[in-house]
Design a protein around this motif. Structure first.
Motif, PDB file in Angstrom:
ATOM      1  N   ILE A 356      30.176  47.286  86.057  1.00 13.92           N
ATOM      2  CA  ILE A 356      31.396  47.242  86.100  1.00 13.92           C
ATOM      3  C   ILE A 356      32.367  48.133  87.051  1.00 13.92           C
ATOM      4  N   PRO A 357      33.152  47.791  87.587  1.00 11.84           N
ATOM      5  CA  PRO A 357      33.820  48.939  88.658  1.00 11.84           C
ATOM      6  C   PRO A 357      34.721  50.128  87.722  1.00 11.84           C
ATOM      7  N   THR A 358      34.420  51.487  88.177  1.00 13.68           N
ATOM      8  CA  THR A 358      35.176  52.509  87.490  1.00 13.68           C
ATOM      9  C   THR A 358      36.745  52.598  87.958  1.00 13.68           C
ATOM     10  N   GLY A 359      37.025  51.890  89.067  1.00 11.12           N
ATOM     11  CA  GLY A 359      38.165  51.948  89.650  1.00 11.12           C
ATOM     12  C   GLY A 359      38.296  52.799  90.912  1.00 11.12           C
ATOM     13  N   SER A 360      37.354  53.745  91.026  1.00 12.21           N
ATOM     14  CA  SER A 360      37.243  54.651  92.303  1.00 12.21           C
ATOM     15  C   SER A 360      36.612  53.758  93.410  1.00 12.21           C
ATOM     16  N   ARG A 361      37.046  54.227  94.677  1.00 12.83           N
ATOM     17  CA  ARG A 361      36.714  53.593  95.910  1.00 12.83           C
ATOM     18  C   ARG A 361      36.670  54.795  96.983  1.00 12.83           C
ATOM     19  N   GLN A 362      35.612  54.733  97.820  1.00 18.77           N
ATOM     20  CA  GLN A 362      34.944  55.787  98.686  1.00 18.77           C
ATOM     21  C   GLN A 362      35.001  54.965 100.037  1.00 18.77           C
ATOM     22  N   THR A 363      34.975  55.663 101.064  1.00 21.04           N
ATOM     23  CA  THR A 363      34.563  54.957 102.440  1.00 21.04           C
ATOM     24  C   THR A 363      33.542  56.003 103.206  1.00 21.04           C
ATOM     25  N   LEU A 364      32.618  55.167 103.527  1.00 22.61           N
ATOM     26  CA  LEU A 364      31.449  55.830 104.316  1.00 22.61           C
ATOM     27  C   LEU A 364      31.310  55.458 105.623  1.00 22.61           C
ATOM     28  N   PRO A 365      31.381  56.294 106.767  1.00 23.60           N
ATOM     29  CA  PRO A 365      31.182  55.875 107.888  1.00 23.60           C
ATOM     30  C   PRO A 365      29.807  55.277 108.335  1.00 23.60           C
ATOM     31  N   VAL A 366      29.550  54.260 108.987  1.00 19.19           N
ATOM     32  CA  VAL A 366      28.194  53.690 109.191  1.00 19.19           C
ATOM     33  C   VAL A 366      28.423  52.872 110.548  1.00 19.19           C
ATOM     34  N   ASP A 367      27.100  52.670 111.064  1.00 20.13           N
ATOM     35  CA  ASP A 367      27.260  51.890 112.444  1.00 20.13           C
ATOM     36  C   ASP A 367      26.605  50.379 112.244  1.00 20.13           C
ATOM     37  N   PHE A 368      25.921  50.349 111.217  1.00 21.11           N
ATOM     38  CA  PHE A 368      25.053  49.318 110.797  1.00 21.11           C
ATOM     39  C   PHE A 368      25.077  48.990 109.167  1.00 21.11           C
ATOM     40  N   VAL A 369      25.176  47.761 108.941  1.00 21.57           N
ATOM     41  CA  VAL A 369      24.997  47.439 107.510  1.00 21.57           C
ATOM     42  C   VAL A 369      23.698  46.141 107.540  1.00 21.57           C
ATOM     43  N   ILE A 370      22.912  46.459 106.639  1.00 17.17           N
ATOM     44  CA  ILE A 370      21.545  45.465 106.386  1.00 17.17           C
ATOM     45  C   ILE A 370      21.902  44.797 105.124  1.00 17.17           C
TER      46      ILE A 370
END
Length: 458
Positions: A356-370
């Motif tokens: 279950i989510p804790t409520g905390s969100r972060q953003t991660l810089p990426v160029d590709f997602v697999i």
């Protein structure tokens, strides 16, 4: 250090594990105790007579060794490279714990590599029974079924949608663990017993299943699974988001360019395919590769040796991390991924802990997602054909592998469901064999006795 590792791995798709030399193979084979009631045989899903094939290496009968392996497992050369031997045969070795287990996987590779190098044909077809079987799919299950049936004397035709035969072994397992040439050799061994393989032939597009059933005395579906499902989050159709299966296939076909060089990659999932996607990205020159998984390393489904291999390649792992959104730039390409931090709940009735989510969100810089979160099924097509399925899984009588339609059988990943063991190349191969035996019994009952003038001798 990380830059040096990235440069070392760049475009290096050669096999990672070195083979045994002749001297090393003989010395290792001589360590075997040749147990009378060998637990390693029981631990092998295909029941290879392991002490026998190892003993033959010590007497320099390497052809006999390879034949012993391949007789039990028609994709034994591939399995020598991709089987989790530490969990199967080597894990059951009686020397486990006292010294170290026999390197069964490497000895199996030594024997089959010898047969490949010396271009040996190991089997021949049986006398014709005058009946034919159609097989849809040329992966491990389809090839195994085809080889067994052809050796018994049936005319076998495999219908393969891709341009090349071999299924998962050809397209779905990374080259540095399983090169295409190994899969192609196994395909040639199957063709050598008279099996016809029609590539670029998709059932439901180029030929209908009804037509196959009318054309053949029995049909086997060894269709595997389909594509990786979508994450069901915003932004996953941006440029730079890949299906892991198609991504690995592209590397085996050498279709990808320098676009990954120096880039940042996020892989969603923590199974063997996720590891394959991550390590491929690293070899394409990615500077940083992270695997994001909503649970912890204790719940991940990747084999232990795959996990260790990924860490050696410099792959980072982010546990208890679930993607929430993929963010694009003005050109419509991936620029970052927003993720939720998760926590584990108590185990539910099926014994697995959820998140279950804790409520905390972060953003991660990426160029590709697999995307590597499992695979979908051919549920819609199967239902349209009148085949009984359960959540896309073909329902079969597990004693005979027959579907809800008489004379139509199924095996391999197409019948694999949660709680029924582990989906492995070696288990698919064994299912192919067992399905062939069931088809044989079915056709024995269906066969008409020959008239005296039709009987041929010699």
């Amino acid at each position: 250090m990380n830059e040096n590792l990235t440069e070392m791995l760049r475009t290096n798709f050669e096999e990672v594990e070195p083979p045994l030399s002749k001297q090393e193979a003989v010395e290792e084979a001589n360590r075997c105790l040749y147990c009378y009631d060998a637990p390693c045989i029981t631990a092998c899903p295909t029941g290879i007579d392991i002490p026998t094939f190892i003993k033959k290496i010590t007497t320099e009968n390497v052809l006999g060794s390879a034949r012993t392996i391949m007789e039990a497992n028609p994709v034994g050369a591939s399995c020598a490279r991709v089987c989790p031997t530490d969990e199967l045969c080597e894990g059951a070795c009686v020397l486990h714990g006292s010294t170290k287990p026999i390197m069964i996987g490497k000895l199996q590779r030594y024997a089959t590599d010898w047969a490949i190098h010396n271009e040996k044909v190991l089997f021949r077809s049986g006398r014709s029974k005058g009946q034919s079987v159609g097989i849809v799919g040329s992966g491990p299950a389809g090839l195994s079924a085809a080889r067994e049936l052809a050796v018994m004397g049936y005319e076998v035709t495999i219908y393969e949608a891709e341009a090349e035969a071999g299924g998962l072994n050809t397209y779905g397992i990374v080259s540095f663990r399983l090169p295409k040439r190994i899969s192609f050799w196994e395909v040639e061994q199957v063709k050598s017993v008279g099996v016809m393989i029609l590539t670029n032939t998709k059932v439901g597009r180029d030929i209908e299943l009804t037509e196959l059933r009318n054309k053949h005395d029995a049909v086997i579906l060894a269709i595997g699974m389909a594509s990786v499902p979508f994450l069901q989050i915003e932004g996953e159709k941006l440029e730079g988001v890949y299906d892991a299966i198609e991504f690995v296939k592209s590397t085996k076909n050498k279709e990808l360019t320098e676009e990954f060089s120096g880039k940042r990659v996020a892989v969603i999932g923590a199974g063997n395919t996720a590891i394959d996607g991550a390590t491929c990205a690293k070899r394409l020159g990615a500077s940083n590769v992270k695997i994001l998984y909503r649970r912890t390393e204790h719940e991940m489904t990747a084999y232990d040796f795959e996990y260790e291999f990924a860490k050696q390649d410099g792959i980072e792992f982010r546990w208890l991390t679930s993607p929430a959104k993929i963010i694009g730039n003005q050109e419509g390409r991936v620029k970052s991924i927003e993720y939720m931090e998760m926590e584990l709940t108590d185990a539910d009735v099926d014994g697995r802990r959820k998140t279950i989510p804790t409520g905390s969100r972060q953003t991660l810089p990426v160029d590709f997602v697999i995307r590597a979160i499992g695979q979908t099924r051919y549920a819609e097509w199967l239902t349209q054909e009148g085949i009984k399925v359960d959540h896309g899984v073909i329902e079969v009588d597990h004693e005979h592998y027959e579907t809800s339609i008489p004379g139509l059988f199924a095996c391999g990943d197409a019948i694999f469901k949660n709680g029924s063991g582990e989906a492995m190349v070696v288990t698919a191969a064994e299912q192919g064999k067992q399905t062939a035996y069931s088809v044989h019994k079915f056709l024995l009952n269906k066969r008409k006795p020959l008239r005296a003038e039709e009987v041929k001798y010699g």
